[in-house]
Scaffold this motif. Sequence first.
Motif, PDB file in Angstrom:
ATOM      1  N   GLU A   3      -7.898   3.624  -3.551  1.00  0.00           N
ATOM      2  CA  GLU A   3      -8.162   4.291  -2.284  1.00  0.00           C
ATOM      3  C   GLU A   3      -9.074   5.488  -2.552  1.00  0.00           C
ATOM      4  N   ILE A   4     -10.145   5.603  -1.796  1.00  0.00           N
ATOM      5  CA  ILE A   4     -11.022   6.764  -1.854  1.00  0.00           C
ATOM      6  C   ILE A   4     -10.477   7.767  -0.824  1.00  0.00           C
ATOM      7  N   ILE A   5     -10.120   8.961  -1.292  1.00  0.00           N
ATOM      8  CA  ILE A   5      -9.427   9.909  -0.410  1.00  0.00           C
ATOM      9  C   ILE A   5     -10.268  11.132  -0.052  1.00  0.00           C
ATOM     10  N   ASP A   6     -11.567  11.079  -0.271  1.00  0.00           N
ATOM     11  CA  ASP A   6     -12.435  12.180   0.155  1.00  0.00           C
ATOM     12  C   ASP A   6     -12.442  12.261   1.675  1.00  0.00           C
ATOM     13  N   ASP A   7     -12.570  13.453   2.188  1.00  0.00           N
ATOM     14  CA  ASP A   7     -12.682  13.698   3.624  1.00  0.00           C
ATOM     15  C   ASP A   7     -11.492  13.180   4.432  1.00  0.00           C
ATOM     16  N   ILE A   8     -10.335  13.115   3.812  1.00  0.00           N
ATOM     17  CA  ILE A   8      -9.110  12.706   4.505  1.00  0.00           C
ATOM     18  C   ILE A   8      -8.145  13.888   4.442  1.00  0.00           C
ATOM     19  N   LYS A  15       0.852  10.268   4.028  1.00  0.00           N
ATOM     20  CA  LYS A  15       1.302   9.080   4.753  1.00  0.00           C
ATOM     21  C   LYS A  15       0.833   7.808   4.050  1.00  0.00           C
ATOM     22  N   LEU A  16      -0.379   7.825   3.530  1.00  0.00           N
ATOM     23  CA  LEU A  16      -0.924   6.680   2.809  1.00  0.00           C
ATOM     24  C   LEU A  16      -0.089   6.386   1.557  1.00  0.00           C
ATOM     25  N   ILE A  17       0.232   7.424   0.815  1.00  0.00           N
ATOM     26  CA  ILE A  17       1.059   7.259  -0.390  1.00  0.00           C
ATOM     27  C   ILE A  17       2.426   6.709  -0.005  1.00  0.00           C
ATOM     28  N   ASN A  18       3.018   7.251   1.032  1.00  0.00           N
ATOM     29  CA  ASN A  18       4.329   6.777   1.474  1.00  0.00           C
ATOM     30  C   ASN A  18       4.287   5.321   1.938  1.00  0.00           C
ATOM     31  N   LYS A  19       3.153   4.908   2.529  1.00  0.00           N
ATOM     32  CA  LYS A  19       2.982   3.516   2.934  1.00  0.00           C
ATOM     33  C   LYS A  19       3.022   2.592   1.711  1.00  0.00           C
ATOM     34  N   TYR A  20       2.352   3.000   0.632  1.00  0.00           N
ATOM     35  CA  TYR A  20       2.376   2.199  -0.594  1.00  0.00           C
ATOM     36  C   TYR A  20       3.765   2.192  -1.229  1.00  0.00           C
ATOM     37  N   ILE A  21       4.461   3.313  -1.161  1.00  0.00           N
ATOM     38  CA  ILE A  21       5.824   3.365  -1.695  1.00  0.00           C
ATOM     39  C   ILE A  21       6.723   2.406  -0.919  1.00  0.00           C
ATOM     40  N   ASP A  22       6.619   2.415   0.397  1.00  0.00           N
ATOM     41  CA  ASP A  22       7.410   1.487   1.223  1.00  0.00           C
ATOM     42  C   ASP A  22       7.062   0.034   0.898  1.00  0.00           C
ATOM     43  N   HIS A  23       5.785  -0.233   0.706  1.00  0.00           N
ATOM     44  CA  HIS A  23       5.331  -1.588   0.360  1.00  0.00           C
ATOM     45  C   HIS A  23       5.924  -2.017  -0.985  1.00  0.00           C
ATOM     46  N   TYR A  24       5.923  -1.090  -1.934  1.00  0.00           N
ATOM     47  CA  TYR A  24       6.500  -1.367  -3.253  1.00  0.00           C
ATOM     48  C   TYR A  24       7.992  -1.677  -3.139  1.00  0.00           C
ATOM     49  N   GLU A  25       8.682  -0.904  -2.309  1.00  0.00           N
ATOM     50  CA  GLU A  25      10.131  -1.035  -2.198  1.00  0.00           C
ATOM     51  C   GLU A  25      10.584  -2.178  -1.297  1.00  0.00           C
ATOM     52  N   ASP A  26       9.662  -2.861  -0.623  1.00  0.00           N
ATOM     53  CA  ASP A  26      10.065  -3.936   0.292  1.00  0.00           C
ATOM     54  C   ASP A  26      10.605  -5.168  -0.434  1.00  0.00           C
ATOM     55  N   GLY A  27      10.435  -5.217  -1.760  1.00  0.00           N
ATOM     56  CA  GLY A  27      11.065  -6.270  -2.550  1.00  0.00           C
ATOM     57  C   GLY A  27      10.224  -7.497  -2.822  1.00  0.00           C
ATOM     58  N   GLU A  28       9.049  -7.609  -2.235  1.00  0.00           N
ATOM     59  CA  GLU A  28       8.217  -8.786  -2.461  1.00  0.00           C
ATOM     60  C   GLU A  28       7.646  -8.839  -3.875  1.00  0.00           C
ATOM     61  N   TRP A  29       7.678  -7.728  -4.590  1.00  0.00           N
ATOM     62  CA  TRP A  29       7.034  -7.651  -5.900  1.00  0.00           C
ATOM     63  C   TRP A  29       8.027  -7.742  -7.049  1.00  0.00           C
ATOM     64  N   ASP A  31       9.280 -10.157  -8.729  1.00  0.00           N
ATOM     65  CA  ASP A  31       9.024 -11.137  -9.771  1.00  0.00           C
ATOM     66  C   ASP A  31       7.777 -10.854 -10.592  1.00  0.00           C
ATOM     67  N   ARG A  32       7.000  -9.867 -10.206  1.00  0.00           N
ATOM     68  CA  ARG A  32       5.783  -9.531 -10.942  1.00  0.00           C
ATOM     69  C   ARG A  32       5.516  -8.028 -10.827  1.00  0.00           C
ATOM     70  N   ALA A  33       4.648  -7.559 -11.700  1.00  0.00           N
ATOM     71  CA  ALA A  33       4.353  -6.124 -11.735  1.00  0.00           C
ATOM     72  C   ALA A  33       3.574  -5.704 -10.494  1.00  0.00           C
ATOM     73  N   TYR A  34       3.935  -4.569  -9.953  1.00  0.00           N
ATOM     74  CA  TYR A  34       3.228  -4.025  -8.796  1.00  0.00           C
ATOM     75  C   TYR A  34       1.905  -3.442  -9.276  1.00  0.00           C
ATOM     76  N   PRO A  35       0.825  -3.666  -8.547  1.00  0.00           N
ATOM     77  CA  PRO A  35      -0.475  -3.115  -8.968  1.00  0.00           C
ATOM     78  C   PRO A  35      -0.440  -1.592  -9.000  1.00  0.00           C
ATOM     79  N   GLN A  36      -1.207  -1.040  -9.899  1.00  0.00           N
ATOM     80  CA  GLN A  36      -1.335   0.409 -10.006  1.00  0.00           C
ATOM     81  C   GLN A  36      -2.060   0.931  -8.767  1.00  0.00           C
ATOM     82  N   LEU A  37      -1.627   2.074  -8.261  1.00  0.00           N
ATOM     83  CA  LEU A  37      -2.289   2.726  -7.141  1.00  0.00           C
ATOM     84  C   LEU A  37      -3.182   3.829  -7.705  1.00  0.00           C
ATOM     85  N   ILE A  38      -4.466   3.715  -7.435  1.00  0.00           N
ATOM     86  CA  ILE A  38      -5.433   4.715  -7.892  1.00  0.00           C
ATOM     87  C   ILE A  38      -6.015   5.401  -6.668  1.00  0.00           C
TER      88      ILE A  38
END
Length: 75
Positions: A3-8, A15-29, A31-38
Amino acid sequence: FIEIIDDIPFFVIKKLINKYIDHYEDGEWQDRAYPQLILQTSNDTLRKKVAEYTESLIEDGYVDEELTIEVMLGL
């Protein structure tokens, strides 16, 4: 994920970070490693502020340590 976070506004970035945290915790991942968030910015002050926020989430136990969130300077 990259995610490019300039001018945000910081509250939107949080909120964006929390969205990714919720996505991570939803359980779909389970069986495999969750992608790194950059999160990338050209603003060093913003980078430091976002890094402090993400570190506090991990230290407070809000984020599983297996979820990698990296804040990078560049563009």
